[in-house]
Write a protein that holds these residues in place. Structure first.
Motif, mmCIF file in Angstrom:
data_model
loop_
_atom_site.group_PDB
_atom_site.id
_atom_site.type_symbol
_atom_site.label_atom_id
_atom_site.label_comp_id
_atom_site.label_asym_id
_atom_site.label_seq_id
_atom_site.Cartn_x
_atom_site.Cartn_y
_atom_site.Cartn_z
ATOM 1 N N GLY A 16 14.970 13.872 35.244
ATOM 2 C CA GLY A 16 14.856 12.837 36.260
ATOM 3 C C GLY A 16 15.801 13.053 37.430
ATOM 4 N N SER A 17 15.785 12.084 38.337
ATOM 5 C CA SER A 17 16.582 12.171 39.562
ATOM 6 C C SER A 17 17.347 10.881 39.798
ATOM 7 N N ARG A 19 20.079 9.195 43.086
ATOM 8 C CA ARG A 19 20.804 9.382 44.333
ATOM 9 C C ARG A 19 22.024 8.490 44.332
ATOM 10 N N ARG A 65 20.103 21.969 42.283
ATOM 11 C CA ARG A 65 19.672 20.672 41.764
ATOM 12 C C ARG A 65 20.330 19.507 42.508
ATOM 13 N N PHE A 66 21.515 19.724 43.050
ATOM 14 C CA PHE A 66 22.243 18.678 43.775
ATOM 15 C C PHE A 66 22.242 19.018 45.262
ATOM 16 N N GLN A 80 22.136 13.624 46.257
ATOM 17 C CA GLN A 80 20.833 13.605 45.586
ATOM 18 C C GLN A 80 20.884 14.558 44.406
ATOM 19 N N MET A 81 20.588 14.049 43.236
ATOM 20 C CA MET A 81 20.634 14.850 42.014
ATOM 21 C C MET A 81 19.244 14.892 41.402
ATOM 22 N N SER A 82 18.747 16.073 41.138
ATOM 23 C CA SER A 82 17.418 16.207 40.569
ATOM 24 C C SER A 82 17.467 17.115 39.348
ATOM 25 N N ASN A 83 16.366 17.107 38.587
ATOM 26 C CA ASN A 83 16.295 17.888 37.356
ATOM 27 C C ASN A 83 17.563 17.699 36.516
ATOM 28 N N LEU A 84 17.925 16.458 36.316
ATOM 29 C CA LEU A 84 19.172 16.163 35.625
ATOM 30 C C LEU A 84 19.116 16.589 34.168
ATOM 31 N N ASP A 88 24.973 16.772 32.633
ATOM 32 C CA ASP A 88 25.384 16.155 33.893
ATOM 33 C C ASP A 88 25.986 14.766 33.668
#
Length: 120
Positions: A16-17, A19, A65-66, A80-84, A88
């Motif tokens: 998930g993502s 912000r 990813r960030f 913004q953080m994605s593919n957590l 993490d």
């Protein structure tokens, strides 16, 4: 008095993502470099975004990813953080210092921290 107020953490599933936001009050964002850090239980604090040789530096653990962005009108920096991933999971902090957010530098002002938990 300069203050950094964070928001946007929470619980998210792997992949998930989220912000995170860091809003500067008491001064203008333009005067500061803002870096992001995280600290997981039992681990040392890790820089996840800073400036190195004039470029934004991300450690390998978050690279790709960030990503950071800013809204000068709102005096706010975003992470913004994605593919957590579960690794993490940590408390995330923003921090500001005059000039650039140089890696490994000391920072004058810190946000209150926000918990990010990545779990299914």
């Amino acid at each position: 008095q300069v203050q950094l107020v964070q928001s946007g953490g929470g619980l998210v599933q792997p992949g998930g993502s989220l912000r995170l936001s860091c809003t500067v009050s008491g001064s203008t964002l333009d005067f500061f470099g803002v870096g992001w850090f995280r600290q997981a239980p039992g681990k040392e604090r890790e820089e996840v975004l800073c400036s190195r040789d004039g470029n934004i530096y991300y450690p390998d653990s978050v690279k790709g990813r960030f990503a950071a962005s800013r809204d000068g009108a709102k005096n706010t920096i975003y992470l913004q953080m994605s593919n957590l991933k579960p690794e993490d999971t940590a408390v995330y902090y923003c921090a500001a210092r005059p000039g650039l957010a140089v890696c490994s530098a000391s920072y004058n002002f810190w946000g209150q921290g926000t918990q990010v938990t990545v779990s299914s």
